[in-house]
Design a protein around this motif. Structure first.
Motif, PDB file in Angstrom:
ATOM      1  N   LEU A  83      23.746 -41.089 -10.103  1.00  7.92           N
ATOM      2  CA  LEU A  83      24.175 -39.556  -9.319  1.00  7.92           C
ATOM      3  C   LEU A  83      24.493 -38.739 -11.150  1.00  7.92           C
ATOM      4  O   LEU A  83      23.956 -37.372 -10.295  1.00  7.92           O
ATOM      5  N   ALA A  84      24.299 -39.127 -11.820  1.00  9.43           N
ATOM      6  CA  ALA A  84      24.650 -37.784 -12.368  1.00  9.43           C
ATOM      7  C   ALA A  84      23.309 -37.741 -13.663  1.00  9.43           C
ATOM      8  O   ALA A  84      23.247 -36.335 -14.609  1.00  9.43           O
ATOM      9  N   GLY A  85      22.527 -38.285 -13.017  1.00  7.85           N
ATOM     10  CA  GLY A  85      20.893 -38.143 -13.909  1.00  7.85           C
ATOM     11  C   GLY A  85      20.826 -39.043 -14.925  1.00  7.85           C
ATOM     12  O   GLY A  85      20.271 -38.477 -16.541  1.00  7.85           O
ATOM     13  N   LEU A  86      21.687 -39.862 -15.612  1.00  7.30           N
ATOM     14  CA  LEU A  86      21.797 -40.572 -16.919  1.00  7.30           C
ATOM     15  C   LEU A  86      21.258 -41.339 -17.004  1.00  7.30           C
ATOM     16  O   LEU A  86      21.200 -42.186 -18.282  1.00  7.30           O
ATOM     17  N   LEU A  87      20.699 -41.749 -16.059  1.00  6.95           N
ATOM     18  CA  LEU A  87      19.955 -43.409 -15.301  1.00  6.95           C
ATOM     19  C   LEU A  87      18.813 -42.945 -14.609  1.00  6.95           C
ATOM     20  O   LEU A  87      19.372 -42.449 -13.497  1.00  6.95           O
ATOM     21  N   LEU A  96      24.969 -30.298 -17.520  1.00  2.80           N
ATOM     22  CA  LEU A  96      26.300 -29.139 -18.731  1.00  2.80           C
ATOM     23  C   LEU A  96      26.897 -27.893 -18.065  1.00  2.80           C
ATOM     24  O   LEU A  96      28.057 -28.030 -17.698  1.00  2.80           O
ATOM     25  N   SER A  97      26.158 -27.916 -16.970  1.00  2.52           N
ATOM     26  CA  SER A  97      26.508 -26.500 -16.257  1.00  2.52           C
ATOM     27  C   SER A  97      27.466 -27.345 -14.464  1.00  2.52           C
ATOM     28  O   SER A  97      28.057 -26.763 -13.834  1.00  2.52           O
ATOM     29  N   TYR A  98      26.744 -28.747 -14.188  1.00  2.00           N
ATOM     30  CA  TYR A  98      26.766 -28.687 -12.742  1.00  2.00           C
ATOM     31  C   TYR A  98      27.695 -30.091 -12.621  1.00  2.00           C
ATOM     32  O   TYR A  98      28.591 -29.970 -11.620  1.00  2.00           O
ATOM     33  N   ALA A  99      27.862 -30.972 -13.569  1.00  2.00           N
ATOM     34  CA  ALA A  99      28.600 -31.728 -13.237  1.00  2.00           C
ATOM     35  C   ALA A  99      29.206 -32.044 -14.858  1.00  2.00           C
ATOM     36  O   ALA A  99      29.046 -31.538 -15.817  1.00  2.00           O
ATOM     37  N   ASN A 157      33.652 -26.003 -17.950  1.00  2.00           N
ATOM     38  CA  ASN A 157      32.199 -25.484 -17.239  1.00  2.00           C
ATOM     39  C   ASN A 157      31.901 -25.285 -16.074  1.00  2.00           C
ATOM     40  O   ASN A 157      31.581 -24.851 -15.155  1.00  2.00           O
ATOM     41  N   ARG A 158      33.411 -25.127 -15.586  1.00  6.26           N
ATOM     42  CA  ARG A 158      33.801 -25.357 -13.895  1.00  6.26           C
ATOM     43  C   ARG A 158      32.669 -25.674 -13.037  1.00  6.26           C
ATOM     44  O   ARG A 158      31.996 -25.075 -12.061  1.00  6.26           O
ATOM     45  N   PRO A 159      31.891 -27.181 -13.543  1.00  9.76           N
ATOM     46  CA  PRO A 159      31.552 -27.883 -13.139  1.00  9.76           C
ATOM     47  C   PRO A 159      31.314 -27.907 -11.077  1.00  9.76           C
ATOM     48  O   PRO A 159      32.572 -27.840 -10.492  1.00  9.76           O
ATOM     49  N   GLN A 160      30.599 -27.825 -10.319  1.00 13.01           N
ATOM     50  CA  GLN A 160      30.821 -27.982  -9.122  1.00 13.01           C
ATOM     51  C   GLN A 160      31.279 -29.584  -8.937  1.00 13.01           C
ATOM     52  O   GLN A 160      30.577 -30.273  -7.365  1.00 13.01           O
ATOM     53  N   LEU A 161      30.831 -30.727 -10.099  1.00 14.28           N
ATOM     54  CA  LEU A 161      30.678 -32.165  -9.322  1.00 14.28           C
ATOM     55  C   LEU A 161      31.637 -32.948 -10.699  1.00 14.28           C
ATOM     56  O   LEU A 161      30.975 -32.439 -12.082  1.00 14.28           O
ATOM     57  N   LEU A 162      32.430 -33.253 -10.383  1.00 14.79           N
ATOM     58  CA  LEU A 162      32.964 -34.175 -11.124  1.00 14.79           C
ATOM     59  C   LEU A 162      33.142 -35.903 -10.891  1.00 14.79           C
ATOM     60  O   LEU A 162      33.000 -36.653 -10.222  1.00 14.79           O
ATOM     61  N   LEU A 163      32.399 -36.515 -12.053  1.00 13.79           N
ATOM     62  CA  LEU A 163      31.993 -37.710 -11.722  1.00 13.79           C
ATOM     63  C   LEU A 163      32.891 -38.286 -12.765  1.00 13.79           C
ATOM     64  O   LEU A 163      32.719 -38.353 -13.700  1.00 13.79           O
ATOM     65  N   ALA A 164      33.999 -39.374 -12.453  1.00 14.96           N
ATOM     66  CA  ALA A 164      34.959 -40.288 -13.262  1.00 14.96           C
ATOM     67  C   ALA A 164      34.793 -41.130 -12.716  1.00 14.96           C
ATOM     68  O   ALA A 164      35.074 -42.353 -12.115  1.00 14.96           O
ATOM     69  N   ASP A 165      34.879 -42.174 -14.534  1.00 23.94           N
ATOM     70  CA  ASP A 165      34.211 -43.368 -13.608  1.00 23.94           C
ATOM     71  C   ASP A 165      36.322 -44.208 -14.901  1.00 23.94           C
ATOM     72  O   ASP A 165      35.661 -44.906 -16.161  1.00 23.94           O
ATOM     73  N   GLU A 166      36.690 -44.990 -13.604  1.00 25.37           N
ATOM     74  CA  GLU A 166      37.647 -45.706 -14.238  1.00 25.37           C
ATOM     75  C   GLU A 166      38.693 -44.926 -15.160  1.00 25.37           C
ATOM     76  O   GLU A 166      38.553 -45.172 -16.077  1.00 25.37           O
ATOM     77  N   PRO A 167      38.119 -43.618 -14.876  1.00 25.97           N
ATOM     78  CA  PRO A 167      39.337 -42.304 -15.966  1.00 25.97           C
ATOM     79  C   PRO A 167      40.350 -43.350 -15.899  1.00 25.97           C
ATOM     80  O   PRO A 167      41.222 -42.884 -17.564  1.00 25.97           O
TER      81      PRO A 167
END
Length: 212
Positions: A50-54, A81-84, A154-164
């Protein structure tokens, strides 16, 4: 209006191991979804997709209607950097930087450094008096709260939290989760939260991996 995040038929395998298939959903501004499943079920892999890291294998991920598959690696990194915003189980703070400097780091990368906003974020997570301290002078819960502030800088539109909250005790876990979701809601940020702790996310809309 396009959703913040749209997922269409995602599937992923590691060799012969099939982690998940046909994962589809949409997430709109301010919405939160919990990804539940035991260790090894693919939660982290899904977040990385979802983050485009893979790299995607099957299906599509869209940010505001745009397929991320079409971006070059460099363009995707700049867009991310600006979106997520990303929050992980371990805070990954820079040991040589103060709490404030860690929060400002995404701003330096994006060319938008605003110390006043950094101080405000630290205040919102209850650390207004700790801005000058290095990570080693902070407790585990405080470090994770700095990481949350950094992810939202950066006021992202999407926050992805992995076992935070996975490395925190129950009291600090609830505190960090409450602050993270509250601050994201104020910014109208959509949130995907991956966890194995079902009690922690009771009442949230769920996506379950690795079993019923």
């Amino acid at each position: 209006m396009n959703p913040t995040l749209e997922v269409q038929g995602l599937g992923f395998s590691y060799g012969e191991i099939r982690l998940f298939e046909e994962v589809s959903f949409a997430l709109h501004p301010g919405e939160t979804r919990a990804i539940l499943g035991p260790s090894g079920s693919g939660k982290t892999t899904l977040l990385h997709l979802l983050a485009g890291l893979l790299a995607l294998q099957e299906g599509e991920v869209l940010w505001k209607g745009e397929r991320i598959r079409g971006y070059s690696e460099g363009a995707l990194a700049r867009r991310r950097l600006s979106y997520a915003g990303l929050v992980f189980q371990h805070h990954y703070l820079q040991a040589e930087l103060t709490a404030l400097e860690n929060v400002l780091l995404p701003g330096y990368l994006a060319g938008k450094v605003d110390p006043a906003w950094g101080h405000e974020l630290l205040a919102r997570v209850g650390l207004e008096g700790r801005a000058h301290l290095l990570p080693q002078a902070l407790s585990g819960g405080e470090r994770q709260r700095v990481a949350v502030a950094r992810a939202l800088y950066n006021r992202p539109q999407l926050l992805l939290a992995d076992e935070p909250t996975g490395s925190l005790d129950r009291r600090n876990a609830l505190r960090v989760l409450e602050l993270m979701l509250g601050l994201a809601a104020q910014l109208d940020t959509a949130v995907i939260l991956a966890t194995h702790d079902e009690q922690l996310v009771a009442g949230m809309e769920e996506l379950r991996l690795g079993g019923p």
